[in-house]
Design an enzyme around this catalytic site. Structure first.
Site, PDB file in Angstrom:
ATOM      1  N   GLU A  50       0.829  -1.208   0.000  1.00 58.20           N
ATOM      2  CA  GLU A  50       0.000   0.000   0.000  1.00 58.20           C
ATOM      3  C   GLU A  50       0.863   1.257   0.000  1.00 58.20           C
ATOM      4  O   GLU A  50       0.496   2.267  -0.589  1.00 58.20           O
ATOM      5  CB  GLU A  50      -0.967  -0.001   1.190  1.00 58.20           C
ATOM      6  CG  GLU A  50      -1.966  -1.166   1.201  1.00 58.20           C
ATOM      7  CD  GLU A  50      -2.725  -1.362  -0.112  1.00 58.20           C
ATOM      8  OE1 GLU A  50      -2.929  -0.377  -0.843  1.00 58.20           O
ATOM      9  OE2 GLU A  50      -3.100  -2.511  -0.412  1.00 58.20           O
ATOM     10  N   HIS A 105       1.713   2.145  -3.521  1.00 58.96           N
ATOM     11  CA  HIS A 105       0.654   2.934  -4.160  1.00 58.96           C
ATOM     12  C   HIS A 105       0.736   4.394  -3.697  1.00 58.96           C
ATOM     13  O   HIS A 105       0.554   5.322  -4.474  1.00 58.96           O
ATOM     14  CB  HIS A 105      -0.732   2.398  -3.771  1.00 58.96           C
ATOM     15  CG  HIS A 105      -1.129   1.136  -4.476  1.00 58.96           C
ATOM     16  ND1 HIS A 105      -1.118   1.016  -5.846  1.00 58.96           N
ATOM     17  CD2 HIS A 105      -1.587  -0.052  -4.000  1.00 58.96           C
ATOM     18  CE1 HIS A 105      -1.554  -0.207  -6.185  1.00 58.96           C
ATOM     19  NE2 HIS A 105      -1.839  -0.872  -5.078  1.00 58.96           N
ATOM     20  N   HIS A 120       3.275   6.361  -5.516  1.00 63.59           N
ATOM     21  CA  HIS A 120       2.804   6.675  -6.867  1.00 63.59           C
ATOM     22  C   HIS A 120       1.963   7.969  -6.835  1.00 63.59           C
ATOM     23  O   HIS A 120       2.012   8.774  -7.754  1.00 63.59           O
ATOM     24  CB  HIS A 120       1.970   5.492  -7.374  1.00 63.59           C
ATOM     25  CG  HIS A 120       1.809   5.408  -8.864  1.00 63.59           C
ATOM     26  ND1 HIS A 120       1.012   4.462  -9.449  1.00 63.59           N
ATOM     27  CD2 HIS A 120       2.318   6.130  -9.880  1.00 63.59           C
ATOM     28  CE1 HIS A 120       1.058   4.624 -10.773  1.00 63.59           C
ATOM     29  NE2 HIS A 120       1.843   5.621 -11.055  1.00 63.59           N
TER      30      HIS A 120
HETATM   31 ZN    ZN Z   1      -2.566  -2.885  -4.880  1.00 63.20          ZN
END
Ligand code: ZN
Length: 675
Positions: A465, A468, A471
């Site tokens: 996580e 992410h 990102h």
């Molecule tokens: Zn994922």
């Protein structure tokens, strides 16, 4: 009093003022925001000036600013801290938002302006990013049917609405079958089951008023039952019931729904000008074509099958040594595989846990981001939606980059699973907007005063996580619609799965996996057993997954089969499915594909991302330094900062110099030796 959701947010970093917002504020705020969005859309569609990029595409980017702000706060609390009121609001908002979405995509005057900008795109002197946003905006309209007129438009609307009914029915039938079946376990039936399985079975029995322990079809109970039960007859019975979900005849049978769904999807694709539904679906993905997907799956399939067949021989010998004749059956695999696992990588979770402290693992994820990207994290205080939420100001060279929120502990009000979302996404169209990113997990909360301890899976989830989140936090684009994780579905798991690799770097575990009481680092032998266990039985797991992905693709990349069950059998026959393994999800309970079309002809994307993350991490390994500065810089400049501003295949090629190959994945899964 003004609605705090609609007022200016005079909070640290412009975070939602959670201390002022009450549940009664959401509905009027959504209502007001929708009114504003509609006025914005009408103003764009009816603008008397000639359409250009700023008054059409950029105006569309801004149209839902208020709505986005309100829903960002709402969906965050609805997922992470729900209550009956918030659940009711969710049900209330869904049709309102979908009606608004249809209004926009069916607005002829609006689409005509988008089309006009598109037609003169070469004269507009647009940046690459603007060209991309224009292409994506127009494509969104076209794919939802904006170019269709009259009867065709009506047909498409009817097909879409029938498909959404079928998707809901499919899921409800599946839930009904899962709920209805259970098997009572008498004393003799518990043989082999560890205490935790017996406890789960008892709790399930209480819930069913069965007067004793039961096995149900919930994955968290049936899988350990199949792993540990010494009663081959009961394993068979439970396994067969599990495999029959959605195919029991009667009212909850999903086979007819699957056939009708496939037929309608084909119609939808044809109406929009595509040969097959897979062509339609894959157009927006990195893979691009059904051929590219099949190619990749088959490259993994053959070595995985070879590994699984080798494993089957070993497990069959164990079966025979228990006095059974005949072949290893699907209800035997998990049982004998568990026995073998114990021999090879005996791992006592209780021994492991004290080494994986939540706080140390958070530090580890931050430390890796610091070494790779120079990010620094400072805990801050601000109003939060639940007392367990923690906040950090993320900076680089003293400049604010993002706010990162961690909401780690399980509670009754939180939905299951783990996820990353942005309450606010990075963009520059409305000023230098930096993101507010939240990671939500479901780790067990410790008793007061004790440190929170994780399983190895939990620690991987935390890194996943956080990948992410990076990102989102490192996003550096102008337009919100392509910011952060707004990328193709088969590309979005690359940053997250890639980040998991840094948890496995020995020097990271050596520094951060320290014992909660003694502070000692994890012994090397335990570390090796932990890493070995994480990649055990990969032949089986890969085969059951890839078979499902190939069936999903086979359903959608040609004419819709009249009898999906027969087509499924043909595909499995063609690829030579091993006898003792079945699809991870057979058609009548393949919810990814039939309960809505989120993963239809898209189930492959988990494997696609895994191929990429293994290949991308190999770029670091090849330098001899998992924190190689130049490679990290290239990763940020290409993949992590670009969002969806560039086609995913081009981003990957810019990072790696070529498209991903499967070698690193096969090596990581230990499948390279079997072929
Ligand atoms: Zn994922």
């Amino acid at each position: 009093m003004t609605n705090p959701l609609l007022a200016d947010w005079n909070t640290p970093f412009g975070l939602p003022p959670f201390d002022l917002i009450s549940d009664d504020d959401f509905a009027p705020a959504v209502d007001a925001a929708l009114t504003e969005s509609r006025a914005n859309i009408a103003a764009i569609a009816e603008n008397p000036d000639a359409p250009d990029f700023a008054n059409t595409i950029e105006a569309l980017e801004r149209a839902d600013e208020m709505l986005g702000r309100v829903l960002g706060a709402f969906y965050n609390v609805a997922g992470a801290d729900s209550n009956p009121k918030r659940e009711a609001l969710q049900r209330e908002f869904a049709p309102l938002l979908s009606a608004y979405g249809s209004e926009v995509s069916e607005n002829k005057a609006l689409f005509a302006r988008v089309e006009a900008v598109w037609e003169k795109r070469d004269e507009l002197d647009l940046t690459d990013e603007q060209q991309r946003v224009l292409m994506l905006t127009r494509r969104g309209f076209v794919r939802s049917g904006a170019q269709l007129e009259g009867k065709a438009a009506e047909e498409l609307r009817a097909v879409k609405s029938r498909l959404s009914v079928l998707g809901t029915d499919f899921m409800q039938n599946l839930l009904a079958d899962e709920r209805d079946w259970f098997m009572k376990l008498d004393k003799d039936d518990l043989i082999g089951l560890p205490d935790f399985v017996v406890a789960t079975a008892k709790a399930a029995g209480d819930e069913k008023d069965a007067g004793g322990p039961v096995v149900t079809l919930s994955r968290s109970l049936i899988v350990p039952f199949l792993q540990f039960s010494e009663r081959r007859d009961l394993r068979q019975k439970a396994y067969e019931a599990w495999g029959a979900r959605g195919a029991n005849g009667g009212e909850t049978d999903n086979r007819g729904i699957a056939a009708e769904t496939l037929k309608l999807r084909e119609e939808r694709a044809n109406l929009l000008g595509y040969d097959t539904f897979a062509d339609f679906k894959l157009e927006t993905e990195m893979a691009g074509t059904p051929g590219a997907v099949r190619d990749l799956l088959m490259k993994v399939w053959e070595p995985a099958k070879a590994a699984a067949e080798n494993d089957a021989k070993v497990l069959e010998r164990l079966l025979h040594s228990d006095g059974f004749d005949g072949p290893l059956e699907p209800w035997d695999w998990r049982f004998y595989s568990e026995k073998r696992r114990k021999e090879l990588h005996d791992l006592d979770e209780a021994e492991l846990k004290p080494y994986l402290q939540l706080d140390r693992m958070i530090e580890a994820s931050f430390a890796c981001a610091n070494r790779l990207f120079g990010l620094e994290f400072k805990a801050i205080e601000a109003p939060v939606y639940h007392p367990d939420v923690r906040l950090w100001d993320v900076t680089r060279d003293g400049e604010h980059v993002a706010v990162f929120m961690g909401d780690y502990f399980a509670r009754g009000s939180k939905r299951s699973g783990a996820w990353c979302s942005a309450m606010r996404s990075q963009q520059r169209l409305s000023g230098d907007i930096r993101p507010h990113v939240v990671n939500v997990c479901n780790f067990a909360k410790p008793e007061a005063g004790k440190p929170a301890l994780l399983s190895y899976d939990d620690a991987r989830t935390l890194f996943h996580e956080f990948g992410h989140a990076l990102h989102q936090m490192l996003s550096d684009v102008t337009y919100e619609s392509i910011s952060g994780t707004s990328v193709a579905r088969d590309f979005v798991e690359l940053p997250s799965q890639l980040y998991e690799h840094w948890l496995e770097v020995p020097e990271v575990l050596a520094e951060f996996a320290t014992h909660a009481e003694t502070g000692e680092p994890m012994p090397e032998d335990l570390l090796n057993r932990m890493l070995g266990a994480a990649t055990y039985d990969m032949g089986f797991q890969t085969v059951e997954y890839v078979a499902s992905a190939l069936v999903d693709l086979g359903f959608h990349d040609g004419p819709a089969p009249a009898d999906p069950m027969q087509r499924q059998a043909e595909i499995l026959e063609e690829i030579g499915m091993p006898h003792a393994i079945r699809m991870r999800h057979a058609t009548p309970h393949f919810a990814h594909v039939f309960a809505g079309d989120g993963y239809s002809s898209g189930y492959y994307s988990y494997m696609w991302s895994e191929v990429m993350d293994a290949d991308a991490f190999a770029a670091f390994e090849e330098t001899g330094d998992p924190f190689d500065a130049e490679t990290a810089k290239r990763l940020e400049e290409t993949v992590l900062s670009s969002g969806g501003s560039v086609d995913a295949a081009d981003l990957y090629t810019a990072f790696r110099g070529r498209l991903p190959g499967v070698e690193a994945l096969l090596k990581g899964r230990g499948l390279d030796k079997a072929a």
